[in-house]
Design a protein around this motif. Structure first.
Motif, PDB file in Angstrom:
ATOM      1  N   ALA A   1      53.015  91.624  28.281  1.00  0.00           N
ATOM      2  CA  ALA A   1      53.340  90.214  28.524  1.00  0.00           C
ATOM      3  C   ALA A   1      52.676  89.713  29.803  1.00  0.00           C
ATOM      4  O   ALA A   1      52.115  88.610  29.833  1.00  0.00           O
ATOM      5  CB  ALA A   1      54.850  90.028  28.613  1.00  0.00           C
ATOM      6  N   GLN A   2      52.718  90.503  30.863  1.00  0.00           N
ATOM      7  CA  GLN A   2      52.086  90.097  32.122  1.00  0.00           C
ATOM      8  C   GLN A   2      50.571  90.001  31.990  1.00  0.00           C
ATOM      9  O   GLN A   2      49.947  89.073  32.514  1.00  0.00           O
ATOM     10  CB  GLN A   2      52.461  91.089  33.229  1.00  0.00           C
ATOM     11  N   LEU A   3      49.972  90.949  31.280  1.00  0.00           N
ATOM     12  CA  LEU A   3      48.523  90.943  31.099  1.00  0.00           C
ATOM     13  C   LEU A   3      48.061  89.719  30.313  1.00  0.00           C
ATOM     14  O   LEU A   3      46.936  89.231  30.514  1.00  0.00           O
ATOM     15  CB  LEU A   3      48.066  92.217  30.377  1.00  0.00           C
ATOM     16  N   ASN A   4      48.908  89.212  29.443  1.00  0.00           N
ATOM     17  CA  ASN A   4      48.562  88.015  28.672  1.00  0.00           C
ATOM     18  C   ASN A   4      48.943  86.728  29.389  1.00  0.00           C
ATOM     19  O   ASN A   4      48.239  85.723  29.279  1.00  0.00           O
ATOM     20  CB  ASN A   4      49.252  88.060  27.306  1.00  0.00           C
ATOM     21  N   ASN A   5      50.044  86.744  30.129  1.00  0.00           N
ATOM     22  CA  ASN A   5      50.560  85.505  30.715  1.00  0.00           C
ATOM     23  C   ASN A   5      49.925  85.158  32.058  1.00  0.00           C
ATOM     24  O   ASN A   5      49.644  83.980  32.321  1.00  0.00           O
ATOM     25  CB  ASN A   5      52.075  85.596  30.876  1.00  0.00           C
ATOM     26  N   TYR A   6      49.709  86.127  32.924  1.00  0.00           N
ATOM     27  CA  TYR A   6      49.170  85.827  34.253  1.00  0.00           C
ATOM     28  C   TYR A   6      47.811  85.112  34.205  1.00  0.00           C
ATOM     29  O   TYR A   6      47.592  84.137  34.941  1.00  0.00           O
ATOM     30  CB  TYR A   6      49.067  87.096  35.099  1.00  0.00           C
ATOM     31  N   PRO A   7      46.878  85.532  33.352  1.00  0.00           N
ATOM     32  CA  PRO A   7      45.581  84.839  33.317  1.00  0.00           C
ATOM     33  C   PRO A   7      45.638  83.410  32.799  1.00  0.00           C
ATOM     34  O   PRO A   7      44.674  82.657  32.969  1.00  0.00           O
ATOM     35  CB  PRO A   7      44.739  85.733  32.381  1.00  0.00           C
ATOM     36  N   THR A   8      46.741  83.010  32.153  1.00  0.00           N
ATOM     37  CA  THR A   8      46.812  81.641  31.652  1.00  0.00           C
ATOM     38  C   THR A   8      46.776  80.623  32.791  1.00  0.00           C
ATOM     39  O   THR A   8      46.417  79.462  32.582  1.00  0.00           O
ATOM     40  CB  THR A   8      48.093  81.417  30.826  1.00  0.00           C
ATOM     41  N   GLY A   9      47.139  81.055  33.983  1.00  0.00           N
ATOM     42  CA  GLY A   9      47.080  80.152  35.133  1.00  0.00           C
ATOM     43  C   GLY A   9      45.670  79.688  35.438  1.00  0.00           C
ATOM     44  O   GLY A   9      45.466  78.586  35.966  1.00  0.00           O
ATOM     45  N   VAL A  10      44.664  80.511  35.105  1.00  0.00           N
ATOM     46  CA  VAL A  10      43.267  80.128  35.332  1.00  0.00           C
ATOM     47  C   VAL A  10      42.930  78.905  34.488  1.00  0.00           C
ATOM     48  O   VAL A  10      42.329  77.936  34.965  1.00  0.00           O
ATOM     49  CB  VAL A  10      42.326  81.301  34.983  1.00  0.00           C
ATOM     50  N   ALA A  11      43.305  78.948  33.208  1.00  0.00           N
ATOM     51  CA  ALA A  11      43.050  77.814  32.318  1.00  0.00           C
ATOM     52  C   ALA A  11      43.834  76.578  32.761  1.00  0.00           C
ATOM     53  O   ALA A  11      43.345  75.449  32.651  1.00  0.00           O
ATOM     54  CB  ALA A  11      43.396  78.174  30.881  1.00  0.00           C
ATOM     55  N   ALA A  12      45.057  76.789  33.264  1.00  0.00           N
ATOM     56  CA  ALA A  12      45.871  75.660  33.723  1.00  0.00           C
ATOM     57  C   ALA A  12      45.181  74.942  34.881  1.00  0.00           C
ATOM     58  O   ALA A  12      45.120  73.708  34.918  1.00  0.00           O
ATOM     59  CB  ALA A  12      47.252  76.155  34.143  1.00  0.00           C
ATOM     60  N   VAL A  13      44.644  75.707  35.825  1.00  0.00           N
ATOM     61  CA  VAL A  13      43.887  75.113  36.930  1.00  0.00           C
ATOM     62  C   VAL A  13      42.665  74.377  36.389  1.00  0.00           C
ATOM     63  O   VAL A  13      42.319  73.280  36.841  1.00  0.00           O
ATOM     64  CB  VAL A  13      43.460  76.201  37.939  1.00  0.00           C
ATOM     65  N   GLY A  14      42.005  74.976  35.391  1.00  0.00           N
ATOM     66  CA  GLY A  14      40.839  74.351  34.797  1.00  0.00           C
ATOM     67  C   GLY A  14      41.150  73.011  34.155  1.00  0.00           C
ATOM     68  O   GLY A  14      40.370  72.059  34.263  1.00  0.00           O
ATOM     69  N   ILE A  15      42.294  72.920  33.494  1.00  0.00           N
ATOM     70  CA  ILE A  15      42.700  71.663  32.858  1.00  0.00           C
ATOM     71  C   ILE A  15      42.899  70.570  33.897  1.00  0.00           C
ATOM     72  O   ILE A  15      42.389  69.449  33.764  1.00  0.00           O
ATOM     73  CB  ILE A  15      43.981  71.868  32.036  1.00  0.00           C
ATOM     74  N   VAL A  16      43.646  70.889  34.955  1.00  0.00           N
ATOM     75  CA  VAL A  16      43.913  69.904  36.009  1.00  0.00           C
ATOM     76  C   VAL A  16      42.613  69.475  36.680  1.00  0.00           C
ATOM     77  O   VAL A  16      42.368  68.278  36.894  1.00  0.00           O
ATOM     78  CB  VAL A  16      44.893  70.486  37.051  1.00  0.00           C
ATOM     79  N   SER A  17      41.757  70.438  36.998  1.00  0.00           N
ATOM     80  CA  SER A  17      40.492  70.138  37.660  1.00  0.00           C
ATOM     81  C   SER A  17      39.585  69.297  36.766  1.00  0.00           C
ATOM     82  O   SER A  17      38.955  68.332  37.224  1.00  0.00           O
ATOM     83  CB  SER A  17      39.779  71.440  38.037  1.00  0.00           C
ATOM     84  N   THR A  18      39.529  69.640  35.483  1.00  0.00           N
ATOM     85  CA  THR A  18      38.681  68.899  34.542  1.00  0.00           C
ATOM     86  C   THR A  18      39.102  67.441  34.448  1.00  0.00           C
ATOM     87  O   THR A  18      38.265  66.529  34.540  1.00  0.00           O
ATOM     88  CB  THR A  18      38.747  69.550  33.146  1.00  0.00           C
ATOM     89  N   LEU A  19      40.394  67.202  34.255  1.00  0.00           N
ATOM     90  CA  LEU A  19      40.890  65.832  34.130  1.00  0.00           C
ATOM     91  C   LEU A  19      40.714  65.054  35.429  1.00  0.00           C
ATOM     92  O   LEU A  19      40.364  63.867  35.422  1.00  0.00           O
ATOM     93  CB  LEU A  19      42.353  65.840  33.703  1.00  0.00           C
ATOM     94  N   PHE A  20      40.937  65.732  36.559  1.00  0.00           N
ATOM     95  CA  PHE A  20      40.788  65.078  37.858  1.00  0.00           C
ATOM     96  C   PHE A  20      39.351  64.623  38.083  1.00  0.00           C
ATOM     97  O   PHE A  20      39.088  63.446  38.379  1.00  0.00           O
ATOM     98  CB  PHE A  20      41.230  66.023  38.976  1.00  0.00           C
ATOM     99  N   TRP A  21      38.403  65.548  37.938  1.00  0.00           N
ATOM    100  CA  TRP A  21      37.005  65.229  38.236  1.00  0.00           C
ATOM    101  C   TRP A  21      36.408  64.272  37.208  1.00  0.00           C
ATOM    102  O   TRP A  21      35.613  63.383  37.561  1.00  0.00           O
ATOM    103  CB  TRP A  21      36.171  66.500  38.339  1.00  0.00           C
TER     104      TRP A  21
END
Length: 474
Positions: A297-317
Motif C-alpha cells: 500500500a505504501q509503495l503504491n500510495n506514496y508516489p501518488t503525491g508526485v502526480a498531485a504536485v504535477g496537477i497543481v503545477s500544470t493548472l497553475f502555470w
C-alpha cells in the motif's frame, strides 16, 4: 485591478455574441472526452509500474532491467505511431479515430492479465504504444484547432492534468484491487488491475463516438447550432482551399524553418527533465530503500503525491501563462531551477528519506511543461497550414520518446535504485540546457512576430497609397 482582471479571465470573456455559450459547450464535450481518454491512457501506462511493485516482479520472475526494457519497447511503438496517427486526423474524423484506438488499447491492456512471463508483456506493450500514440499529440492538435491563444493554455492544462490524475489514481486503484481482489478466481491482484483498466476504456470510447465534435470546419455535432458552428469557424484560421499534399515540397517546408527544430528539441529536453516522475523513481527508491521496508500500500500510495504536485503545477502555470498573454517560456526557466535543486538535494551526502521524498515531490512540478510547451507550439504555428502544425506537434513527442527509448536504461535502470547517481547528474545537465534552449525559442518567436508586424505594416502602407492614387484619378 489585476485581481479583477484575473477573475474575469477565469470566468471567461466574450468578444462576440454567443461566444461564451459556445465555449461552455466546447469545453464540456471536447474536454470531458479528451480528459477521460487521457485519464484512461495514463491508467494503462502507469499500471505496469504499479503491478511491478505489487507482486508481478516476483510472479513473473523479472530479472535485471527487464522492466526498463519493456518500457523501452512500448516507447518504440509509441514513437512509430506519432506522426502517422496525427496526420490521420486530417483524413479520418476524430470522433471515429480516437474511440477506435481506445478500444484497441483497452483490449490489449486486458490481454496483459494473461501473460506468463516478461517476454509476453514486451509484445503487448509494443502494440499498446502504437494504439496510444495519437492520444496526447492528437488532443493538442484538436485543442489548437478550436481554441484561441487566450483560451488554449488553460484547456491544455486541464487536459494534461487529467493524465496525471490517471497516474495518481492508478496507485490507489492498485491498492484497492490488491486488498479486495488479490486471489479472487485464482488470480493475483496485479492481473485484475489490467482487466479493470481495460474495461474502463469502453464507455469512454462510446461517448466519444457519439458526441465528440471533430474540428470547427468539419463538425456536425447535434448540440451546436448552425450559427455556433459558423462562430467557431470565425474564431480560428480558415482551412486551406487546396487539399494538403504530403509530398517532397511539404517535407521541405517542414524542415526549412526553425519551428520543427526549435520545438522538437525543446520537448526532447523537457521530456528528460520529467524523468524522475515518468520513470517512477520514487516508487523504485522506496522499494530498494537501504534501511526501511514499505508495504505494498505504501509503495503504491506514496508516489501518488508526485502526480498531485504535477496537477497543481500544470493548472497553475497553464492558467498564469494564458493570463499573462501566452508567456509559456516562463515554465522553461522554472524547470531549469527545479531540476538543478532537486538533483542536488538527492545527491547531497547523508540525505534523509524525508529530503529525498521532498525532492521527488517537488520534481513533479516539472509536469507543467506538457501543457504550456504544446500550447506554445500551437500559438506560434496558429496561422501555418494544419498539416505542418500537426507534424511539428507530433514530432515534438516523437523526438522526446526517441530519447526516452534508451535514456532510462542508461540513467534510471531499476537496478540503479535507490540513488540513481548517474541520473542525478544527467538531470542537472538537462535542466541547464532547458533554460538555454527556452531563451533561444523565445528569440526566434519574437523575431518572427516583428517580421510579421513589419510585413503587415508595409502591406497596409501599399494599400493606402493605392487607394490614394485611385482617389486622385477619380
Amino acid at each position: 485591478m489585476a485581481g479583477s482582471k484575473f477573475m474575469s479571465y477565469l470566468r471567461g470573456e466574450q468578444s462576440k455574441p454567443g461566444e461564451k455559450k459556445l465555449l461552455r459547450k466546447l469545453d464540456f464535450f471536447i474536454l470531458t472526452f479528451c480528459c477521460l481518454m487521457y485519464f484512461a491512457n495514463y491508467l494503462d501506462r502507469s499500471n505496469l509500474n504499479n503491478a511491478y511493485v505489487s507482486g508481478m516482479k516476483e510472479d513473473l520472475d523479472f530479472q535485471g532491467n527487464q522492466l526498463n526494457l519493456i518500457n523501452t519497447i512500448f516507447t518504440v511503438g509509441y514513437i512509430l505511431g506519432q506522426v502517422p496517427s496525427n496526420l490521420a486526423l486530417l483524413y479520418f474524423k476524430p470522433r471515429i479515430f480516437f474511440p477506435t484506438m481506445m478500444l484497441i488499447w483497452g483490449g490489449l491492456t486486458m490481454v496483459t492479465a494473461a501473460v506468463k512471463n516478461p517476454q509476453g508483456i514486451m509484445g503487448i506493450r509494443f502494440l499498446l504504444g502504437l494504439a496510444e500514440s495519437t492520444t496526447f499529440v492528437g488532443t493538442h492538435y484538436i485543442l489548437g484547432s478550436w481554441y484561441t491563444e487566450r483560451e488554449l493554455g488553460k484547456r491544455s492544462g486541464i487536459f494534461t492534468a487529467s493524465g496525471l490524475a490517471g497516474q495518481m489514481f492508478g496507485g490507489f486503484i492498485q491498492t484497492g484491487i490488491h486488498s479486495s481482489l488479490d486471489g479472487a478466481r485464482g488470480m493475483a491482484g496485479w492481473r485484475w488491475l489490467f482487466i479493470i483498466d481495460g474495461l474502463i476504456t469502453v464507455p469512454i470510447a462510446l461517448y466519444g463516438l457519439f458526441l465528440f465534435p471533430d474540428t470547427p470546419h468539419t463538425t456536425t455535432a447535434p448540440y451546436l447550432t448552425e450559427s455556433e458552428r459558423q462562430l467557431a469557424r470565425e474564431r480560428v484560421p480558415p482551412i486551406e482551399k487546396e487539399p494538403i499534399k504530403l509530398n517532397l515540397a511539404f517535407v521541405k517546408q517542414v524542415f526549412s524553418t526553425w519551428h520543427w527544430y526549435g520545438f522538437v528539441m525543446l520537448w526532447v529536453i523537457a521530456g528528460e527533465t520529467e524523468s524522475f516522475s515518468t520513470n517512477g523513481l520514487l516508487g523504485l527508491y522506496l522499494k530498494a530503500h537501504p534501511t526501511n521496508n514499505y508495504t505494498v500500500a505504501q509503495l503504491n500510495n506514496y508516489p501518488t503525491g508526485v502526480a498531485a504536485v504535477g496537477i497543481v503545477s500544470t493548472l497553475f502555470w497553464a492558467t498564469l501563462t494564458d493570463f499573462l498573454g501566452g508567456k509559456r517560456y516562463l515554465v522553461g526557466y522554472w524547470i531549469g531551477i527545479t531540476g538543478v535543486v532537486t538533483s542536488a538535494m538527492i545527491l547531497a551526502p547523508n540525505s534523509s528519506t524525508a529530503t529525498v521524498m521532498g525532492a521527488y515531490y517537488w520534481a513533479g512540478s516539472v509536469y507543467a511543461c506538457q501543457a504550456t510547451f504544446f500550447a506554445w507550439a500551437n500559438d506560434v504555428m496558429r496561422y501555418k497550414n494544419a498539416a505542418w502544425r500537426s507534424v511539428v506537434i507530433a514530432s515534438m513527442n516523437m523526438g522526446s520518446n526517441v530519447i526516452n527509448a534508451w535514456w532510462p536504461l542508461v540513467f534510471y535502470a531499476a537496478d540503479m535504485a535507490p540513488w540513481f547517481t548517474r541520473g542525478m547528474y544527467a538531470m542537472i545537465g538537462c535542466s541547464i540546457a532547458m533554460a538555454i534552449w527556452t531563451a533561444g525559442v523565445v528569440w526566434f518567436s519574437v523575431r518572427d512576430e516583428k517580421r510579421e508586424a513589419f510585413e503587415r505594416s508595409n502591406a497596409e502602407e501599399v494599400l493606402e497609397k493605392a487607394e490614394a492614387t485611385i482617389e486622385e484619378k477619380v
